[in-house]
Design a protein around this motif. Structure first.
Motif, PDB file in Angstrom:
ATOM      1  N   ASN A  10      38.116  86.261  62.112  1.00  0.00           N
ATOM      2  CA  ASN A  10      37.297  86.649  63.261  1.00  0.00           C
ATOM      3  C   ASN A  10      36.323  85.518  63.575  1.00  0.00           C
ATOM      4  O   ASN A  10      35.175  85.746  63.923  1.00  0.00           O
ATOM      5  CB  ASN A  10      36.563  87.967  62.992  1.00  0.00           C
ATOM      6  N   TRP A  11      36.826  84.295  63.455  1.00  0.00           N
ATOM      7  CA  TRP A  11      36.007  83.121  63.706  1.00  0.00           C
ATOM      8  C   TRP A  11      35.626  83.045  65.174  1.00  0.00           C
ATOM      9  O   TRP A  11      36.391  83.414  66.061  1.00  0.00           O
ATOM     10  CB  TRP A  11      36.738  81.841  63.320  1.00  0.00           C
ATOM     11  N   SER A  12      34.482  82.469  65.407  1.00  0.00           N
ATOM     12  CA  SER A  12      33.975  82.243  66.755  1.00  0.00           C
ATOM     13  C   SER A  12      34.863  81.237  67.499  1.00  0.00           C
ATOM     14  O   SER A  12      35.527  80.395  66.885  1.00  0.00           O
ATOM     15  CB  SER A  12      32.548  81.700  66.642  1.00  0.00           C
ATOM     16  N   SER A  13      34.821  81.307  68.809  1.00  0.00           N
ATOM     17  CA  SER A  13      35.571  80.329  69.610  1.00  0.00           C
ATOM     18  C   SER A  13      34.953  78.937  69.508  1.00  0.00           C
ATOM     19  O   SER A  13      35.540  77.959  69.977  1.00  0.00           O
ATOM     20  CB  SER A  13      35.630  80.772  71.073  1.00  0.00           C
ATOM     21  N   ASP A  14      33.775  78.826  68.916  1.00  0.00           N
ATOM     22  CA  ASP A  14      33.138  77.530  68.695  1.00  0.00           C
ATOM     23  C   ASP A  14      33.698  76.797  67.470  1.00  0.00           C
ATOM     24  O   ASP A  14      33.287  75.679  67.192  1.00  0.00           O
ATOM     25  CB  ASP A  14      31.619  77.688  68.500  1.00  0.00           C
ATOM     26  N   CYS A  15      34.608  77.436  66.737  1.00  0.00           N
ATOM     27  CA  CYS A  15      35.163  76.806  65.532  1.00  0.00           C
ATOM     28  C   CYS A  15      36.189  75.739  65.906  1.00  0.00           C
ATOM     29  O   CYS A  15      37.026  75.953  66.787  1.00  0.00           O
ATOM     30  CB  CYS A  15      35.810  77.847  64.637  1.00  0.00           C
TER      31      CYS A  15
END
Length: 122
Positions: A62-67
């Motif tokens: 559920n990583w952020s789209s900023d990863c």
């Protein structure tokens, strides 16, 4: 340790929103914009990536789209493969930028060759 990331130059001001070199090469191939000798070599590169390179579990997280992904500077074999991708892109008039940092952000995944990190800066 130094971390290295390759992105395709765009007019987007955020480096986290830039297209990666693998996706750019795939898109060029799908659009029929690669010379035959580049298509053949790209197929070899994609086979190596699919068979040998660890893939971070983006789908299961559920990583952020900023990863974003960064190579560790010790991953010279893989950096060399990506430089081959960059050479094909540059032959196709696609400009690629190399980012380096000692601080890629908050690391959410790590393996022997790469990290995935969250950072609003990159």
């Amino acid at each position: 340790m130094k971390y290295i990331r390759f992105i395709v130059n765009t007019d987007h001001e955020s480096a986290t929103r830039c297209t990666g070199v693998v996706a750019s090469l795939r898109i060029l191939g799908e659009e029929g914009k690669l010379e035959d000798y580049h298509k053949q070599y790209a197929a070899t590169i994609f086979e190596k990536l699919n068979n040998d390179m660890p893939c971070p579990p983006f789908d299961e997280s559920n990583w952020s789209s900023d990863c974003v992904c960064w190579f560790k500077d010790t991953a010279q074999e893989w950096i060399s493969v990506f430089r081959d991708i960059i050479a094909i892109l540059q032959d196709s008039d696609i400009q690629v930028r190399t980012l380096t940092t000692n601080r890629p952000g908050m690391i959410v995944y790590e393996d022997d060759i790469q990290v995935v990190s969250k950072s609003q800066e990159y």
